[in-house]
Design a protein around this motif. Structure first.
Motif, PDB file in Angstrom:
ATOM      1  N   GLN A  46     -37.118 -15.971  -7.214  1.00  0.00           N
ATOM      2  CA  GLN A  46     -36.301 -16.281  -8.087  1.00  0.00           C
ATOM      3  C   GLN A  46     -34.675 -16.818  -7.344  1.00  0.00           C
ATOM      4  O   GLN A  46     -34.121 -17.581  -7.449  1.00  0.00           O
ATOM      5  CB  GLN A  46     -36.526 -16.334  -9.215  1.00  0.00           C
ATOM      6  N   ALA A  47     -34.787 -15.317  -7.592  1.00  0.00           N
ATOM      7  CA  ALA A  47     -33.425 -15.349  -6.428  1.00  0.00           C
ATOM      8  C   ALA A  47     -32.950 -15.546  -5.840  1.00  0.00           C
ATOM      9  O   ALA A  47     -31.550 -16.380  -4.603  1.00  0.00           O
ATOM     10  CB  ALA A  47     -33.037 -14.005  -6.510  1.00  0.00           C
TER      11      ALA A  47
ATOM     12  N   ASP B 260     -33.150 -19.636  -5.684  1.00  0.00           N
ATOM     13  CA  ASP B 260     -31.846 -20.118  -6.194  1.00  0.00           C
ATOM     14  C   ASP B 260     -30.333 -20.210  -5.013  1.00  0.00           C
ATOM     15  O   ASP B 260     -29.518 -21.079  -5.091  1.00  0.00           O
ATOM     16  CB  ASP B 260     -31.153 -18.784  -7.381  1.00  0.00           C
TER      17      ASP B 260
ATOM     18  N   HIS C 107     -37.111 -25.583 -10.465  1.00  0.00           N
ATOM     19  CA  HIS C 107     -35.238 -25.367 -10.656  1.00  0.00           C
ATOM     20  C   HIS C 107     -34.738 -26.697 -10.587  1.00  0.00           C
ATOM     21  O   HIS C 107     -34.953 -27.458 -10.359  1.00  0.00           O
ATOM     22  CB  HIS C 107     -34.584 -24.830  -9.176  1.00  0.00           C
TER      23      HIS C 107
ATOM     24  N   LYS D  55     -28.446 -23.317  -3.962  1.00  0.00           N
ATOM     25  CA  LYS D  55     -26.871 -23.453  -4.293  1.00  0.00           C
ATOM     26  C   LYS D  55     -26.518 -23.838  -2.631  1.00  0.00           C
ATOM     27  O   LYS D  55     -25.781 -24.152  -2.352  1.00  0.00           O
ATOM     28  CB  LYS D  55     -26.326 -21.899  -4.461  1.00  0.00           C
TER      29      LYS D  55
END
Length: 481
Positions: free
Chosen positions: A62-63, A66, A230, A70
């Motif tokens: 998930q990180a 992310d 997301h 971004k």
């Protein structure tokens, strides 16, 4: 005249060299223009022909998802969406030219990782990949003519998930129109075939694409789920199974995300009694045995008019007996390896169901390699519409053969499926082709050919085959407001 005896035509091995490809021992994720380590557990990608480990692949958690989203958002806000279309086009043209320059390398890597014959990846997949980037590069500064108003705007960040059957081609179908419209991308390739996507990441670096415009994250279903759900993703594009497509549709329901889904199929390939039989046989073989049947629009149901059934079946069996199965890197190979042990299990399972249902199985005699995942080209006759093999997508080199008497019966049988991706019609009459195409509930209807693709032509389905179109002007609509 002396009497001669016929002998089987032997092909000497003609393997393509692996030396052109430099496969690294391990690969990270491609985020913000650089390769970085993933935080999930690494996994291995295999060569399905010999079950050899090709490389270790990072898994995105998930990180990592992310971070990729971004990076894509930053590139979209600060660079890519503000860049004039003519400038974006230069990058797309550059990528297309590099793909052409590295075509042999890409083809070998695709065949190694996927199992498909080198002549298919070399002569079909990679040229089409370059053609898609060239085509959409031409659209980048002409978006006001795409039918979305005088000043169409990009959507933002596109989360794209692609399958293992055409890894590089599906990447091109997704990335090229997204970039041409001014969107940025986070793409997840299938876990069994990540290598050409990671090589494409290197091509993005080589083309000096601004960091964050294309991000490539690897992993399995959990990674894809994290990407499509997301909150920073504005558009979801998925190609794959209907089951996963339904799950994605449920996940994005109630959000303002735009979605296109290109899902499964159970296409009917319809042969009338006035069709050119030998040409039709070639089309049938290409329709179901191309890429080992790992094709969503494969002609997996053959509908033959009763009066030519026996003749066509005899010629089809004779043609199947000449197909060469073996090393995907051999330029003589027609049928390569099944992509994974899991997929091979499903093909075997549904074929056994066909036997149990009373259909008659036939496959040409051939020796299967001792290592790897292999299934011979197979046909089932005596199939009814109630049989599972006529209703479910097998996604392998298995053809169900049915008969019909009238055009109306052919249409009824062809449309008797929850899918609606493609169909084929073989006849000498142009009026019949147009009449059938009008009645068949399929996104693409091929006439006296099958599995022909062009970047200028839209592709997509109805019903459980998904919604939205990829390719052509229509392929831009899913990436523009």
């Amino acid at each position: 005249m002396a009497k001669t005896t016929s002998a089987a035509f032997e092909y000497a091995p003609a393997p393509e060299s692996r030396s052109i490809v430099d496969i690294k021992p391990s690969y990270g994720l491609f985020v913000n223009g650089e390769f970085v380590d993933g935080h999930g557990a690494a996994f291995k990608t295999l060569s399905p022909a010999i079950e050899e480990v090709l490389a270790e692949i990072a898994e995105a958690d998930q990180a990592d998802v992310d971070a990729a989203v971004k990076a894509a958002r930053k590139a979209y806000d600060k660079v890519w969406s503000r860049m004039p279309g003519r400038e974006r086009a230069k990058y797309l043209y550059r990528i297309a030219r590099i793909i052409q320059e590295r075509a042999r390398e890409l083809a070998v890597l695709e065949s190694l990782d996927n199992g498909k014959p080198i002549k298919e990846s070399r002569d079909v997949d990679v040229p089409l990949v370059a053609a898609h980037f060239f085509y959409y590069a031409g659209w980048a500064d002409k978006l006001e003519y795409a039918g979305r108003g005088a000043d169409p705007q990009p959507l933002g960040v596109a989360g794209q998930v692609i399958p293992w059957n055409f890894p590089l081609l599906m990447l091109a179908w997704k990335i090229a129109p997204a970039l041409a419209c001014g969107n940025t991308v986070v793409l997840k390739p299938a876990e069994t075939t990540p290598l050409t996507a990671l090589l494409f990441a290197e091509i993005c670096q080589q083309a000096d694409l601004p960091p964050g415009v294309v991000n490539i994250i690897t992993g399995a279903g959990a990674t894809g789920q994290a990407l499509v759900s997301h909150p920073g993703v504005d558009k979801v594009a998925f190609t794959g199974s209907t089951e996963v497509g339904k799950a994605i549709a449920r996940a994005v329901a109630g959000t303002d995300k735009r979605v296109t889904l290109e899902l499964g199929g159970k296409a009917a390939n319809i042969v009338f009694d006035d069709a050119p039989i030998d040409q039709a046989v070639e089309g049938i073989v290409d329709g179901i045995f191309f890429n080992q049947g790992h094709v969503c629009c494969a002609g997996s149901r053959l509908l033959v008019q009763e009066s030519v059934f026996e003749e066509l079946l005899e010629r089809l069996k004779r043609r199947m007996s000449t197909l060469r199965m073996g090393d995907p890197l051999d330029k003589n190979t027609d049928i390569g390896a099944i992509n994974s042990a899991e997929q091979l299990h499903r093909i075997r399972e549904l074929s056994e169901v066909g036997d149990a249902e009373g259909a008659e199985r036939w496959a040409a005699a051939c020796d299967l390699p001792a290592k790897g995942y292999w299934f011979p080209p197979t046909i089932f006759t005596g199939v009814s519409q109630a049989h599972r093999i006529a209703r479910e997508e097998i996604f392998g080199p298995v053809l169900s053969v049915l008969t019909f008497r009238t055009p109306a019966e052919a249409v009824e049988k062809a449309n008797n499926t929850p899918y609606g991706l493609s169909a084929g019609v073989w006849t000498d009459k142009g009026s019949r082709i147009l009449s059938m195409a009008d009645k068949l509930r399929a996104g693409v209807v091929w006439a006296n050919t099958f599995n022909k693709f062009d970047p200028t032509s839209p592709f997509g389905g109805y019903k459980e085959s998904g919604y939205g179109r990829e390719g052509g002007r229509h392929g831009l609509e899913g990436y523009l407001k």
